[in-house]
Design an enzyme around this catalytic site. Structure first.
Site, mmCIF file in Angstrom:
data_model
loop_
_atom_site.group_PDB
_atom_site.id
_atom_site.type_symbol
_atom_site.label_atom_id
_atom_site.label_comp_id
_atom_site.label_asym_id
_atom_site.label_seq_id
_atom_site.Cartn_x
_atom_site.Cartn_y
_atom_site.Cartn_z
ATOM 1 N N SER A 126 -22.236 -3.405 -8.656
ATOM 2 C CA SER A 126 -23.264 -3.286 -9.693
ATOM 3 C C SER A 126 -24.049 -4.584 -9.798
ATOM 4 O O SER A 126 -23.487 -5.644 -10.089
ATOM 5 C CB SER A 126 -22.622 -2.979 -11.048
ATOM 6 O OG SER A 126 -23.573 -3.198 -12.072
ATOM 7 N N HIS A 153 -25.244 -0.368 -6.760
ATOM 8 C CA HIS A 153 -25.240 0.332 -8.053
ATOM 9 C C HIS A 153 -26.238 -0.342 -8.988
ATOM 10 O O HIS A 153 -26.131 -1.534 -9.275
ATOM 11 C CB HIS A 153 -23.823 0.283 -8.629
ATOM 12 C CG HIS A 153 -23.626 1.044 -9.906
ATOM 13 N ND1 HIS A 153 -23.312 2.384 -9.938
ATOM 14 C CD2 HIS A 153 -23.677 0.645 -11.195
ATOM 15 C CE1 HIS A 153 -23.170 2.771 -11.195
ATOM 16 N NE2 HIS A 153 -23.385 1.732 -11.989
ATOM 17 N N ASP A 213 -27.947 -0.267 -12.687
ATOM 18 C CA ASP A 213 -27.763 0.210 -14.058
ATOM 19 C C ASP A 213 -29.083 0.173 -14.812
ATOM 20 O O ASP A 213 -29.592 -0.897 -15.138
ATOM 21 C CB ASP A 213 -26.732 -0.659 -14.778
ATOM 22 C CG ASP A 213 -25.324 -0.431 -14.246
ATOM 23 O OD1 ASP A 213 -24.867 0.732 -14.294
ATOM 24 O OD2 ASP A 213 -24.692 -1.405 -13.788
ATOM 25 N N MET A 252 -30.879 0.917 -18.235
ATOM 26 C CA MET A 252 -30.559 1.094 -19.662
ATOM 27 C C MET A 252 -31.840 1.015 -20.478
ATOM 28 O O MET A 252 -32.708 0.196 -20.201
ATOM 29 C CB MET A 252 -29.594 -0.010 -20.123
ATOM 30 C CG MET A 252 -28.328 -0.122 -19.299
ATOM 31 S SD MET A 252 -27.191 -1.306 -20.041
ATOM 32 C CE MET A 252 -25.975 -1.460 -18.714
ATOM 33 N N MET A 294 -28.490 5.117 -17.874
ATOM 34 C CA MET A 294 -27.956 5.165 -19.238
ATOM 35 C C MET A 294 -29.156 5.230 -20.177
ATOM 36 O O MET A 294 -29.533 4.250 -20.821
ATOM 37 C CB MET A 294 -27.087 3.929 -19.498
ATOM 38 C CG MET A 294 -25.735 4.014 -18.784
ATOM 39 S SD MET A 294 -25.000 2.394 -18.500
ATOM 40 C CE MET A 294 -25.885 1.929 -17.011
ATOM 41 N N ASP A 351 -16.433 3.384 -13.084
ATOM 42 C CA ASP A 351 -17.377 2.290 -13.359
ATOM 43 C C ASP A 351 -16.981 1.601 -14.657
ATOM 44 O O ASP A 351 -16.937 2.241 -15.705
ATOM 45 C CB ASP A 351 -18.795 2.878 -13.468
ATOM 46 C CG ASP A 351 -19.866 1.837 -13.756
ATOM 47 O OD1 ASP A 351 -19.591 0.628 -13.665
ATOM 48 O OD2 ASP A 351 -20.997 2.257 -14.077
HETATM 49 C C1 DX5 Z 1 -21.725 -0.699 -17.692
HETATM 50 C C2 DX5 Z 1 -22.316 -0.472 -16.335
HETATM 51 C C3 DX5 Z 1 -21.475 -0.955 -15.218
HETATM 52 C C4 DX5 Z 1 -21.240 -2.440 -15.244
HETATM 53 C C5 DX5 Z 1 -19.921 -2.704 -14.624
HETATM 54 O O1 DX5 Z 1 -22.475 -0.012 -18.647
HETATM 55 O O2 DX5 Z 1 -22.539 0.902 -16.141
HETATM 56 O O3 DX5 Z 1 -21.995 -0.553 -13.972
HETATM 57 O O4 DX5 Z 1 -22.194 -3.171 -14.545
HETATM 58 O O5 DX5 Z 1 -19.655 -4.056 -14.725
HETATM 59 P P1 DX5 Z 1 -18.170 -4.592 -14.606
HETATM 60 O O6 DX5 Z 1 -17.675 -4.236 -13.246
HETATM 61 O O7 DX5 Z 1 -18.308 -6.056 -14.817
HETATM 62 O O8 DX5 Z 1 -17.372 -3.922 -15.700
HETATM 63 ZN ZN ZN Z 2 -22.986 1.541 -14.055
#
Ligand code: DX5
Ligand code: ZN
Length: 218
Positions: free
Chosen positions: A6, A29, A31, A33, A64, A171
């Site tokens: 990520s 990955h 993310d 948001m 998200m 995740d």
């Molecule tokens: C959280 C994200 C994850 C996050 C994971 O909302 O969806 O993808 O980046 O990060 P780590 O591996 O540090 O928990």
């Molecule tokens: Zn994620």
């Protein structure tokens, strides 16, 4: 067994270099948001389009966001290899999954820690992956929720019954100390943010995570 670092924990001022640093991974990955579905804001379509132009590996978009029925398809159109929406936010998850597939992406659906799997089991024929969140979505670097492992087992069991190539992703808080229990429970795609980008050598961290699960079979 696939590793999906990520970039939430990467250096946002150098994302191209950060993608190059994990070219030994299976996916990048990303993310997305929107500060509504989760209390954090990261990036949107224009930045993802830029990442798609330079990424050496396929992009795994984790959305998200509210109203994915409206906002998710453009990520598939832009060329994301996999697009994950949250079932809690989707008005018509089946139709959305079919739309994503129709646009050439793998269709994936995510469940927050408080969301059960059983009510959505019948969506499986329209999905290519189910993401079981192992933290509350919103931030990297949180503690792994081992209490989500029974849900991973349930999803894996449904996939086994259904047959076909449906992946089970975890995740949140996935690291060298937690990844094996995820594989044991039936996950086969592992997202890791801080465990990869917080390491001295991101590529070595990817290899280490892969080695830890390579003996497991779903
Ligand atoms: C959280 C994200 C994850 C996050 C994971 O909302 O969806 O993808 O980046 O990060 P780590 O591996 O540090 O928990
Ligand atoms: Zn994620």
């Amino acid at each position: 067994m696939q590793i999906s670092p990520s970039i939430l924990s990467a250096d946002f001022a150098n994302l191209q270099a950060e993608l190059e640093a994990v070219r030994n991974a299976d996916w990048a990955h990303v993310d997305v948001m929107d500060a509504h579905f989760v209390p954090n804001l990261t990036m949107g379509l224009p930045v993802v389009e830029a990442l798609l132009r330079v990424s050496p590996i396929p992009v795994d978009c984790h959305l998200m966001i509210e109203d994915p029925d409206r906002w998710a398809p453009p990520y598939a159109e832009a060329g994301a290899g996999s697009v994950t929406f949250h079932v809690e936010a989707a008005a018509d998850p089946r139709r959305l999954a079919r739309t994503l597939r129709g646009l050439g992406a793998r269709a994936s659906m995510a469940l927050k820690p408080g969301t059960p799997w059983t009510p959505y089991e019948d969506l499986l024929p329209d999905l290519d992956m189910v993401l079981v969140m192992t933290v509350e979505p919103g931030f990297g670097g949180q503690s792994f929720m081992a209490d989500q492992m029974p849900k991973v087992r349930q999803v894996r069991e449904s996939v086994r019954r259904h047959g076909g190539q449906i992946w089970v992703q975890v995740d949140g808080g996935v690291s060298a100390t937690t990844i094996e229990q995820c594989a044991e429970a039936g996950a086969d795609v592992f997202v890791a943010g801080s465990a990869v980008y917080g390491a001295q050598d991101a590529a070595a961290a990817v290899d280490e995570l892969r080695a830890l699960v390579s003996q497991h079979h779903c």
